[in-house]
Write an enzyme that holds these catalytic residues in place. Structure first.
Site, PDB file in Angstrom:
ATOM      1  N   ARG A 176      32.117  34.409  45.040  1.00  0.00           N
ATOM      2  CA  ARG A 176      32.613  35.063  45.504  1.00  0.00           C
ATOM      3  C   ARG A 176      31.920  36.167  46.645  1.00  0.00           C
ATOM      4  NH1 ARG A 176      33.305  39.474  40.898  1.00  0.00           N
ATOM      5  NH2 ARG A 176      34.332  40.137  42.057  1.00  0.00           N
ATOM      6  N   ASN A 202      53.258  47.062  43.181  1.00  0.00           N
ATOM      7  CA  ASN A 202      52.401  45.724  42.897  1.00  0.00           C
ATOM      8  C   ASN A 202      53.677  44.441  42.874  1.00  0.00           C
ATOM      9  OD1 ASN A 202      51.831  44.101  40.580  1.00  0.00           O
ATOM     10  ND2 ASN A 202      50.254  45.621  39.914  1.00  0.00           N
ATOM     11  N   TYR A 246      29.110  35.484  41.367  1.00  0.00           N
ATOM     12  CA  TYR A 246      29.165  36.742  42.395  1.00  0.00           C
ATOM     13  C   TYR A 246      28.764  35.848  43.633  1.00  0.00           C
ATOM     14  CZ  TYR A 246      29.717  40.207  39.305  1.00  0.00           C
ATOM     15  OH  TYR A 246      30.785  41.523  38.464  1.00  0.00           O
ATOM     16  N   ASP A 299      35.563  43.757  46.929  1.00  0.00           N
ATOM     17  CA  ASP A 299      34.936  43.358  48.461  1.00  0.00           C
ATOM     18  C   ASP A 299      34.678  43.447  49.686  1.00  0.00           C
ATOM     19  OD1 ASP A 299      37.568  44.067  48.827  1.00  0.00           O
ATOM     20  OD2 ASP A 299      38.675  43.015  47.971  1.00  0.00           O
ATOM     21  N   CYS A 309      13.090  41.736  43.674  1.00  0.00           N
ATOM     22  CA  CYS A 309      12.588  42.586  44.329  1.00  0.00           C
ATOM     23  C   CYS A 309      11.585  42.929  45.299  1.00  0.00           C
ATOM     24  CB  CYS A 309      12.310  43.801  43.372  1.00  0.00           C
ATOM     25  SG  CYS A 309      12.247  45.461  43.765  1.00  0.00           S
ATOM     26  N   HIS A 362      33.627  50.596  41.984  1.00  0.00           N
ATOM     27  CA  HIS A 362      32.492  50.003  40.810  1.00  0.00           C
ATOM     28  C   HIS A 362      31.861  48.890  41.709  1.00  0.00           C
ATOM     29  CE1 HIS A 362      36.825  48.926  38.364  1.00  0.00           C
ATOM     30  NE2 HIS A 362      36.077  49.845  37.794  1.00  0.00           N
ATOM     31  N   THR A 404      46.777  46.885  40.772  1.00  0.00           N
ATOM     32  CA  THR A 404      45.756  46.844  40.416  1.00  0.00           C
ATOM     33  C   THR A 404      46.624  47.055  38.468  1.00  0.00           C
ATOM     34  OG1 THR A 404      44.498  47.914  39.079  1.00  0.00           O
ATOM     35  CG2 THR A 404      46.091  49.275  39.646  1.00  0.00           C
ATOM     36  N   SER A 405      46.067  45.945  37.942  1.00  0.00           N
ATOM     37  CA  SER A 405      47.201  45.396  36.728  1.00  0.00           C
ATOM     38  C   SER A 405      46.741  46.950  35.056  1.00  0.00           C
ATOM     39  CB  SER A 405      46.157  43.973  36.292  1.00  0.00           C
ATOM     40  OG  SER A 405      45.122  44.180  35.655  1.00  0.00           O
TER      41      SER A 405
HETATM   42  P1  OAD Z   1      43.861  42.397  37.850  1.00  0.00           P
HETATM   43  O1  OAD Z   1      43.338  41.287  38.587  1.00  0.00           O
HETATM   44  O2  OAD Z   1      43.535  42.517  37.159  1.00  0.00           O
HETATM   45  O3  OAD Z   1      45.145  43.030  38.638  1.00  0.00           O
HETATM   46  C1  OAD Z   1      45.828  42.344  39.544  1.00  0.00           C
HETATM   47  C2  OAD Z   1      47.194  43.600  40.015  1.00  0.00           C
HETATM   48  O4  OAD Z   1      47.553  42.566  40.974  1.00  0.00           O
HETATM   49  C3  OAD Z   1      47.931  42.677  38.989  1.00  0.00           C
HETATM   50  O5  OAD Z   1      48.830  43.713  38.749  1.00  0.00           O
HETATM   51  C4  OAD Z   1      49.415  41.638  40.265  1.00  0.00           C
HETATM   52  O6  OAD Z   1      50.362  41.714  39.380  1.00  0.00           O
HETATM   53  C5  OAD Z   1      48.670  42.714  41.793  1.00  0.00           C
HETATM   54  N1  OAD Z   1      49.237  42.133  42.261  1.00  0.00           N
HETATM   55  C6  OAD Z   1      48.483  40.219  43.006  1.00  0.00           C
HETATM   56  N2  OAD Z   1      48.779  40.072  44.204  1.00  0.00           N
HETATM   57  C7  OAD Z   1      49.691  41.040  44.415  1.00  0.00           C
HETATM   58  C8  OAD Z   1      49.755  41.402  46.023  1.00  0.00           C
HETATM   59  N3  OAD Z   1      49.989  40.883  46.647  1.00  0.00           N
HETATM   60  N4  OAD Z   1      50.567  42.926  46.258  1.00  0.00           N
HETATM   61  C9  OAD Z   1      50.151  43.741  45.197  1.00  0.00           C
HETATM   62  N5  OAD Z   1      50.540  43.511  44.198  1.00  0.00           N
HETATM   63  C10 OAD Z   1      49.846  42.237  43.773  1.00  0.00           C
HETATM   64  O7  OAD Z   1      42.693  43.416  39.735  1.00  0.00           O
HETATM   65  P2  OAD Z   1      42.537  44.855  39.158  1.00  0.00           P
HETATM   66  O8  OAD Z   1      43.482  45.430  38.759  1.00  0.00           O
HETATM   67  O9  OAD Z   1      41.654  45.456  40.191  1.00  0.00           O
HETATM   68  O10 OAD Z   1      35.890  45.116  37.142  1.00  0.00           O
HETATM   69  O11 OAD Z   1      41.456  44.474  37.459  1.00  0.00           O
HETATM   70  C11 OAD Z   1      40.425  46.144  37.444  1.00  0.00           C
HETATM   71  C12 OAD Z   1      38.554  45.711  37.147  1.00  0.00           C
HETATM   72  O12 OAD Z   1      39.121  44.792  36.551  1.00  0.00           O
HETATM   73  C13 OAD Z   1      38.244  44.520  38.310  1.00  0.00           C
HETATM   74  O13 OAD Z   1      37.697  45.959  39.089  1.00  0.00           O
HETATM   75  C14 OAD Z   1      37.039  44.098  38.410  1.00  0.00           C
HETATM   76  C15 OAD Z   1      38.136  42.946  36.567  1.00  0.00           C
HETATM   77  O14 OAD Z   1      37.678  42.424  35.892  1.00  0.00           O
HETATM   78  C16 OAD Z   1      35.017  44.526  37.362  1.00  0.00           C
HETATM   79  O15 OAD Z   1      34.987  42.989  37.903  1.00  0.00           O
HETATM   80  C17 OAD Z   1      33.938  45.157  36.522  1.00  0.00           C
END
Ligand code: OAD
Length: 257
Positions: free
Chosen positions: A78, A228, A75, A112, A162, A130, A203-204
């Site tokens: 990041r 996407n 973290y 972020d 803390c 989240h 989002t994936s």
């Molecule tokens: P992911 O890393 O799973 O997915 C990112 C998505 O963005 C994928 O579908 C890529 O194809 C797409 N992508 C990449 N570059 C892009 C661009 N320039 N423009 C548009 N799309 C693009 O991220 P999340 O779906 O956010 O949770 O993941 C969901 C959660 O899983 C996160 O909040 C996090 C993670 O582990 C926790 O940490 C609890």
């Protein structure tokens, strides 16, 4: 499959733009891909690993109980990375649409804070499902505080503790296996169910319950627009699929908003 219009053809963009223009209520659901062009790595796909770890190996209460130093190191990395990043054109377009349209809401899985930076001082702040990289929470008394300092993960003792009770602090982030804040998620469910359009960006769509929000819109008769670079489980049920980077597609989609 639904009547999906897909591709970078003008057909998909025209359809998506007319859906947005006709909609009264819009919910934008975003994931890591919206921040990719700001330089924030996504979790899945190329560049998604940190050292040899996946997010699912580190973003859990079990990982923190086993090795808090390692989890904080991730973290801390990041956090310092995001502090060097700025919102991109997609964050800005979403922020200005939600500032102008009272029923345009941004709901994000991202921690972020870049949507909030793009929104500036406006009242249209995003709903962060989240949590935040820049908030920490006491593992004993639950006290929360904003924190943007550099993390010293040399030993457990150097990690944040803390100010009130002295116990170890943790990132104020919802980890795998933990419930989302019920008030925040309830609001997201309400927005998704009432939306005429759910705009799903970067989002994936594999992490639930957030990934299920777009389906609430669809089941209530609304449309899904997906932006996407790749296909996802949402692609087949989207009304319009816009393939390409969010920082190019989203401003084009929302340019009259
Ligand atoms: P992911 O890393 O799973 O997915 C990112 C998505 O963005 C994928 O579908 C890529 O194809 C797409 N992508 C990449 N570059 C892009 C661009 N320039 N423009 C548009 N799309 C693009 O991220 P999340 O779906 O956010 O949770 O993941 C969901 C959660 O899983 C996160 O909040 C996090 C993670 O582990 C926790 O940490 C609890």
């Amino acid at each position: 499959m639904a009547n999906t219009v897909e591709g970078d053809s003008t057909g998909a963009m025209d359809l998506a733009r007319s859906l947005v223009q006709r909609a009264e209520r819009i919910m934008a659901l975003t994931g890591a891909g919206v921040s990719a062009e700001s330089g924030v790595p996504t979790f899945r796909g190329a560049g998604g690993l940190w050292k040899q770890y996946r997010a699912e190996d580190l973003a859990t209460p079990e990982a923190f109980a086993r090795d808090a130093r390692l989890v904080w190191e991730w973290y801390g990395w990041r956090r310092s990375l995001v502090l060097g990043c700025a919102p991109n054109a997609a964050h800005r377009a979403l922020a200005s649409a939600s500032a102008v349209r009272p029923a345009f809401h941004v709901v994000t899985q991202n921690v972020d804070g870049l949507h909030a930076v793009a929104a500036g001082g406006t009242a249209s702040l995003p709903l962060e499902l989240h949590g935040s990289l820049f908030r920490i929470r006491c593992t004993a008394c639950g006290r929360r505080q904003d924190d943007r300092s550099a993390i010293d993960a040399t030993t457990t003792e150097t990690l944040p503790h803390c100010d009130t009770c002295g116990a170890l602090m943790r990132p104020d982030i919802v980890w795998f296996g933990e419930p989302l804040d019920p008030a925040g998620f309830g609001e997201a469910v309400r927005l998704a169910s009432a939306a005429d359009v759910c705009l799903v960006v970067g989002t994936s769509a594999v992490v639930h319950p957030a990934a299920g929000l777009a389906d609430l819109t669809r089941r209530a008769g609304g449309a899904i627009i997906e932006v996407n670079v790749d296909s996802t489980p949402i692609t087949g049920v989207a009304t319009a699929v816009l393939r390409g980077p969010a920082a190019e597609i989203v401003p084009e989609l929302l340019r009259d908003e």
